[in-house]
Design a protein around this motif. Sequence first.
Motif, mmCIF file in Angstrom:
data_model
loop_
_atom_site.group_PDB
_atom_site.id
_atom_site.type_symbol
_atom_site.label_atom_id
_atom_site.label_comp_id
_atom_site.label_asym_id
_atom_site.label_seq_id
_atom_site.Cartn_x
_atom_site.Cartn_y
_atom_site.Cartn_z
ATOM 1 N N GLY A 1 0.814 -1.211 0.000
ATOM 2 C CA GLY A 1 0.000 0.000 0.000
ATOM 3 C C GLY A 1 0.844 1.255 0.000
ATOM 4 O O GLY A 1 0.495 2.259 -0.631
ATOM 5 N N ALA A 2 1.995 1.204 0.684
ATOM 6 C CA ALA A 2 2.900 2.361 0.711
ATOM 7 C C ALA A 2 3.523 2.615 -0.662
ATOM 8 O O ALA A 2 3.956 3.740 -0.951
ATOM 9 C CB ALA A 2 3.991 2.143 1.751
ATOM 10 N N LEU A 3 3.570 1.566 -1.501
ATOM 11 C CA LEU A 3 4.119 1.750 -2.848
ATOM 12 C C LEU A 3 3.167 2.524 -3.759
ATOM 13 O O LEU A 3 3.603 3.079 -4.771
ATOM 14 C CB LEU A 3 4.433 0.386 -3.470
ATOM 15 C CG LEU A 3 5.512 -0.446 -2.775
ATOM 16 C CD1 LEU A 3 5.692 -1.780 -3.507
ATOM 17 C CD2 LEU A 3 6.825 0.312 -2.720
ATOM 18 N N LEU A 4 1.865 2.549 -3.422
ATOM 19 C CA LEU A 4 0.903 3.270 -4.258
ATOM 20 C C LEU A 4 1.214 4.762 -4.339
ATOM 21 O O LEU A 4 1.346 5.311 -5.443
ATOM 22 C CB LEU A 4 -0.524 3.035 -3.753
ATOM 23 C CG LEU A 4 -1.157 1.699 -4.131
ATOM 24 C CD1 LEU A 4 -2.479 1.501 -3.401
ATOM 25 C CD2 LEU A 4 -1.372 1.613 -5.640
ATOM 26 N N PRO A 5 1.338 5.466 -3.200
ATOM 27 C CA PRO A 5 1.697 6.885 -3.328
ATOM 28 C C PRO A 5 3.067 7.098 -3.948
ATOM 29 O O PRO A 5 3.281 8.110 -4.642
ATOM 30 C CB PRO A 5 1.643 7.404 -1.880
ATOM 31 C CG PRO A 5 1.690 6.199 -1.024
ATOM 32 C CD PRO A 5 1.065 5.095 -1.799
ATOM 33 N N LEU A 6 3.999 6.152 -3.744
ATOM 34 C CA LEU A 6 5.309 6.285 -4.382
ATOM 35 C C LEU A 6 5.191 6.168 -5.895
ATOM 36 O O LEU A 6 5.857 6.896 -6.645
ATOM 37 C CB LEU A 6 6.265 5.220 -3.843
ATOM 38 C CG LEU A 6 6.725 5.396 -2.387
ATOM 39 C CD1 LEU A 6 7.618 4.235 -1.978
ATOM 40 C CD2 LEU A 6 7.464 6.719 -2.219
ATOM 41 N N ALA A 7 4.341 5.240 -6.365
ATOM 42 C CA ALA A 7 4.125 5.090 -7.810
ATOM 43 C C ALA A 7 3.499 6.356 -8.387
ATOM 44 O O ALA A 7 3.902 6.828 -9.464
ATOM 45 C CB ALA A 7 3.233 3.886 -8.085
ATOM 46 N N TYR A 8 2.533 6.931 -7.681
ATOM 47 C CA TYR A 8 1.890 8.153 -8.152
ATOM 48 C C TYR A 8 2.873 9.323 -8.128
ATOM 49 O O TYR A 8 2.868 10.165 -9.034
ATOM 50 C CB TYR A 8 0.666 8.472 -7.296
ATOM 51 C CG TYR A 8 -0.580 7.728 -7.702
ATOM 52 C CD1 TYR A 8 -1.658 8.384 -8.267
ATOM 53 C CD2 TYR A 8 -0.689 6.348 -7.526
ATOM 54 C CE1 TYR A 8 -2.814 7.708 -8.650
ATOM 55 C CE2 TYR A 8 -1.823 5.653 -7.895
ATOM 56 C CZ TYR A 8 -2.878 6.337 -8.458
ATOM 57 O OH TYR A 8 -4.010 5.646 -8.835
ATOM 58 N N LEU A 9 3.703 9.377 -7.096
ATOM 59 C CA LEU A 9 4.684 10.457 -7.014
ATOM 60 C C LEU A 9 5.705 10.343 -8.135
ATOM 61 O O LEU A 9 6.056 11.339 -8.785
ATOM 62 C CB LEU A 9 5.395 10.408 -5.651
ATOM 63 C CG LEU A 9 6.501 11.451 -5.435
ATOM 64 C CD1 LEU A 9 5.936 12.868 -5.520
ATOM 65 C CD2 LEU A 9 7.197 11.227 -4.093
ATOM 66 N N GLY A 10 6.190 9.115 -8.384
ATOM 67 C CA GLY A 10 7.142 8.923 -9.468
ATOM 68 C C GLY A 10 6.549 9.300 -10.812
ATOM 69 O O GLY A 10 7.200 9.953 -11.638
ATOM 70 N N SER A 11 5.304 8.925 -11.042
ATOM 71 C CA SER A 11 4.637 9.283 -12.291
ATOM 72 C C SER A 11 4.475 10.795 -12.411
ATOM 73 O O SER A 11 4.658 11.366 -13.490
ATOM 74 C CB SER A 11 3.272 8.600 -12.370
ATOM 75 O OG SER A 11 2.579 8.985 -13.536
ATOM 76 N N ALA A 12 4.141 11.445 -11.289
ATOM 77 C CA ALA A 12 3.967 12.907 -11.308
ATOM 78 C C ALA A 12 5.274 13.608 -11.634
ATOM 79 O O ALA A 12 5.312 14.556 -12.431
ATOM 80 C CB ALA A 12 3.424 13.377 -9.963
ATOM 81 N N LEU A 13 6.362 13.152 -11.026
ATOM 82 C CA LEU A 13 7.661 13.786 -11.280
ATOM 83 C C LEU A 13 8.130 13.520 -12.699
ATOM 84 O O LEU A 13 8.732 14.388 -13.337
ATOM 85 C CB LEU A 13 8.686 13.264 -10.266
ATOM 86 C CG LEU A 13 8.408 13.612 -8.795
ATOM 87 C CD1 LEU A 13 9.434 12.958 -7.890
ATOM 88 C CD2 LEU A 13 8.391 15.120 -8.587
ATOM 89 N N PHE A 14 7.844 12.340 -13.206
ATOM 90 C CA PHE A 14 8.286 11.989 -14.554
ATOM 91 C C PHE A 14 7.493 12.748 -15.611
ATOM 92 O O PHE A 14 8.032 13.132 -16.652
ATOM 93 C CB PHE A 14 8.134 10.477 -14.768
ATOM 94 C CG PHE A 14 8.672 9.996 -16.080
ATOM 95 C CD1 PHE A 14 10.029 9.762 -16.247
ATOM 96 C CD2 PHE A 14 7.825 9.779 -17.162
ATOM 97 C CE1 PHE A 14 10.534 9.314 -17.466
ATOM 98 C CE2 PHE A 14 8.315 9.338 -18.374
ATOM 99 C CZ PHE A 14 9.674 9.096 -18.529
ATOM 100 N N SER A 15 6.209 12.973 -15.349
ATOM 101 C CA SER A 15 5.356 13.615 -16.347
ATOM 102 C C SER A 15 5.502 15.130 -16.367
ATOM 103 O O SER A 15 5.137 15.775 -17.345
ATOM 104 C CB SER A 15 3.889 13.247 -16.091
ATOM 105 O OG SER A 15 3.461 13.776 -14.845
ATOM 106 N N HIS A 16 5.972 15.714 -15.282
ATOM 107 C CA HIS A 16 6.145 17.167 -15.175
ATOM 108 C C HIS A 16 4.834 17.936 -15.360
ATOM 109 O O HIS A 16 4.826 19.076 -15.811
ATOM 110 C CB HIS A 16 7.173 17.693 -16.201
ATOM 111 C CG HIS A 16 8.509 17.039 -16.105
ATOM 112 N ND1 HIS A 16 9.359 17.222 -15.034
ATOM 113 C CD2 HIS A 16 9.151 16.178 -16.944
ATOM 114 C CE1 HIS A 16 10.467 16.518 -15.213
ATOM 115 N NE2 HIS A 16 10.358 15.869 -16.356
#
Length: 786
Positions: A75-90
């Motif tokens: 479950g803790a990986l979910l916000p990390l996945a969203y954060l990584g996607s947000a940073l990658f997409s700019h």
Amino acid sequence: MKLTSTFFAALAQVLLIALIALIPILFVPIPWIALAQAKMVLLSAGVLLVAASWMIAASIAGRVVLPKSLLIVVGALLPLAYLGSALFSHVPLALAGSGTETDTAAAMALWFGLLAGCAVLLSSGRAITRAYRAILASAAVLEIAELGNFLLSGKLLSFWALTGPAASLVGSWHDFGIFLAFALLLAVAALETPVAAGRWRWCAWAVAILAIPLLFIVNVQSVWIAIAILGVLGAGYAWYLDWQHHRNRDAAAELGALAHRLTFGIFIAMLLLAVAGFFGGSPLAKMLPSSWQVSQTEIRPSWQGTAQIASSVYRGGELLFGSGPNTFNRQWALYKPSGVNETAFWNVDFTQGVGYIPTAFITVGIAGAIVWVVFLLLYLVTALRLLFVRSVHDRVWRMPLFALAASSCYLWVVLAIYAPGQALIAFAFMLTGLLVAGARAAGALPTLSWEFVRSRFGFAYIIVPAIVVIGVASASIGLSRALAADMLVNYSISTYNASGDITAAQSGLTEALAIEPGYDRALRGAVELNLIRFNQLAQSATSSDAVKSQLQDALAAAIKNGLSAVSADTSNYQNWLTLAGAYQQLAGVSVQGAYENAKKAYEKAIAADPADPQPYLALAQLAALQNDATSTRAYLTEALNKKSNYTDALYLLSQVDVSSGDLDSAFKDAVSAVQSDQTQPQLWFQLGAVAYAKQDYADAVTALTRAISLDANFANALYVLGLAYYQEQDATNALAAFEKVAALNPDNQSVRTIVSLLSSGKPLPLSGNGSGMELASGTSTAASAR
């Protein structure tokens, strides 16, 4: 009072249970605070306070006690996945958005905070009981409020956005039905358990009984199906527990078996209720008072449409991390199916796909999708392990824990096939957290206890929980800032609509931008206010140097704010349209270079939303300002290629045809415009005026009569109708039409002359086909075509 670890741990638990109770029923009766905003403010503040209290308690105690569950880790990986996607997409709005979006990186951190908080803080039978009862109490209050609202014809909840009988404090009307379904399950499952001991038994019965009429009023087929399935599962699990008790011959087992038989019967009644609702709900709904018959329409992308968007995003090179959280509307604009433009929902910016979880497959890519799949699989393992674990001390808790498992499973299915509001998403994560807590309390999950005071590696033990708490707290603060800015924009809109005070409205936008610099919605609002101010000054009777300076300042501010909006988010077509509109105002007053800049901005909007016909219409209007008939027609043709029934484009094209002398084409386009929208008097007037110019007076009378039926004070339509009647040699109706025009235009000498001539039976001095007479000034303006 000595602030001990126990105090802060108890405070965190109380805050979390209060949060659970308030989520379904909280609202703020202020016009500019939407229901979704109120709930997200509650969730952000609540999770922040809970996390802070827990962290203080852990720091004082010198240890962290956690359930040993892979579900929390994944479950803790979910916000990390969203954060990584947000940073990658700019993408600027991928982190927190405007605060109410449910699929941003900050929102996902909030959802995980609810999951972890419930799993860690409510891991005793007493705490689970309190949380369970909080849900029942909240459901009872909600049901009483909603029934009272129906009985009082919508007056009980008569505040902004919740007017009328179909007002739901949970969220949408469909969300309300879903909430009733799992509240009914929780109530039925609790009846013969310690959760419903004492007065709480009355509360559980109240929730179950009050849910029945409300479910028939809501009458959503998918909800009836869900209740039927939950009833079957509940009856099956009660039978299983009864069978287990029969294996034990002691008195306690016999009492437990009796309780489960009663629960079995109630679940069967729940199943029968669902069957009756599925087959008889619609006929019964027609027998209800008309004010209780709720009409609900929900439009969202289909599975096929969502899959098409996903395929296009993946082919575009965004397979791993997706397009970024909170960007489905951008991908919809780029790749939506062409047939959508021919529907009534052609200009709807869908923020999510067919369901909440399928949307994540697009916005956070394969990486996020894998985390979601693993998370849901671990959830199923945890639920099944809890339901069938054999331990001595969990017998009386098995049915309440089954209710937590079944209701959370129901909500995860809902998230897979539907995109609910904040309350239901929060409950999906919270009930899952309670499920983990229940597994820990029942002995199905071991406990981890990390000492970080006396241990050599104590710092390492505390750093991971500290990072999680800091991350959740940061997300809560980020969401709070975004929400505050968005609410101030709402305040600005509400203030201007109520008073027309531009200065007061502007102050709200200024404060919003002080909180969230570069917030494009606030910047677009500032452009709108600048243009309103410009138009007011342009219509002023004075033309002093001071007024001219203010005109220049208003336009300069509009351009500045428009440029700031596109600089903040270049992928948002609305920003480009707003900037183009500001440049178009300059082009209208012949400012050098404004036409070219407006054209470039509209082209940028087309690049961001290629299927949208609106920028092409705007380019046509811009070309018309330059008297460029060829470009105007070309842009209108392109707009109609995007949307063949685009009313505004057909209306303008008819006017262009009239200007070029092609009355046959003008008539054909006017007919198409009317066929696309028969509610606009201006369209009927255009058709009637063209028919009159073609000397087709009978059709002119028909069209103009329809225009006047839609707007009785439409002076121009009355004027041309009078001419058409005169050409049809119907002097009586002609005189009646012109008398109405004269009443609307008492100072118009030409109209009085016509009335005088018709009254005395004298001919009107018409030339040619009679279309050369000047039209009267209308005292009412017909609405522009949609």
